[in-house]
Design an enzyme around this catalytic site. Sequence first.
Site, PDB file in Angstrom:
ATOM      1  N   CYS A 150     -50.582   4.954  -9.930  1.00 55.96           N
ATOM      2  CA  CYS A 150     -49.623   3.950 -10.399  1.00 55.96           C
ATOM      3  C   CYS A 150     -50.260   2.576 -10.568  1.00 55.96           C
ATOM      4  CB  CYS A 150     -48.416   3.885  -9.468  1.00 55.96           C
ATOM      5  SG  CYS A 150     -48.810   3.650  -7.720  1.00 55.96           S
ATOM      6  N   ASN A 151     -51.058   2.146  -9.613  1.00 56.79           N
ATOM      7  CA  ASN A 151     -51.732   0.854  -9.741  1.00 56.79           C
ATOM      8  C   ASN A 151     -52.724   0.870 -10.896  1.00 56.79           C
ATOM      9  OD1 ASN A 151     -50.506  -0.300  -7.373  1.00 56.79           O
ATOM     10  ND2 ASN A 151     -51.947   0.865  -6.123  1.00 56.79           N
TER      11      ASN A 151
END
Length: 355
Positions: A150-151
Amino acid sequence: MTYSVAVSGASGYAGGEILRLLASHPDIEIRTVTAHANAGQPLVQHQPHLRSLTHLTLQDTTPEILAGHDVVFLALPHGQSGQYTDALGDAPLVIDAGADHRLTSADAWDAFYGGAFHEPWAYGVPELLVGEGKQREILRDATRIAAPGCNASTVSLSLAPGVAAGVIDASDIVSVLAVGPSGAGKSLKTHLLGSEILGTANPYAVGGTHRHIPEIRQALVAAGAGHGAGVDPADVRISFTPVIVPMARGILATSTAPISAGASDEEIRNAWEAAYGDETFVQLLPAGQFPRTADVLGANTALMGLAIDRAANRVTVVTAVDNLVKGTAGAAVQSMNLALGLPEGTALTVNGVAP
């Protein structure tokens, strides 16, 4: 046609979010859900918000139980997917929400993860620039897909247009992210207890140690492949600092990079407008506007604002995503739709939940 689906790790956050999205998908039948320690228990005991799936019981996560479905989602901790993907060779479509098939470099895997290295799969970020095209073209008809970190996908989407257009210098990227603890999974961890995160902001993986760094560098090198002679991997350097903040879900990534010599303000903004002007789920806000994580809660949307800081000679991009949707499960379902030849946005929404 209706596609049968199995979801492993169904009692966790990522698995639960995949199920939430698939539950409203008109072309999908959720047939099997699996877990490890929670096997034998009703799914709704661990995902009480999934009321339409109360009929499902968690089964053991084994290759035999996962086999025989049209689509298999693996929502397992990093390092655990490979043992199943090796045994699912006959499955028509497998989507791994873990890290096991994201990296193309065995050396990077050894440095940041360790353990057995598995072959890289098609990277599940459809809007990501890759050379002269986009990743969605690689995902069409793919049979093995690695959903993103996600990051990593948030930062990569933030900066890829600038790298691809050559208007920013990728050798001096700085990204600081405010992240919700759901990105760390559902396992009990002391530093993620409510008493440890409420009322405070906690940095972690400081100083180049976060596992998403090689994933970001890999994506930006691919984005730069269509710019002139391309971007040397050694010239993509990023200072990456995530900070846990007291919100259940969400990422607000502030990424900056130097402006390339000669790049005008118009050329800089045009790079992002050209990359995302026609996209549904990645949207550039008007000049002077910047997103909040609240704006994307529950949505498969990445909202970004762009500032050109001539005093510091840097471009700043602020991007908000829901880490469990666009950051993980939404990206996986969007990629699944492409691989199956379905409309890309099926079962996904740009609308968040407010207040």
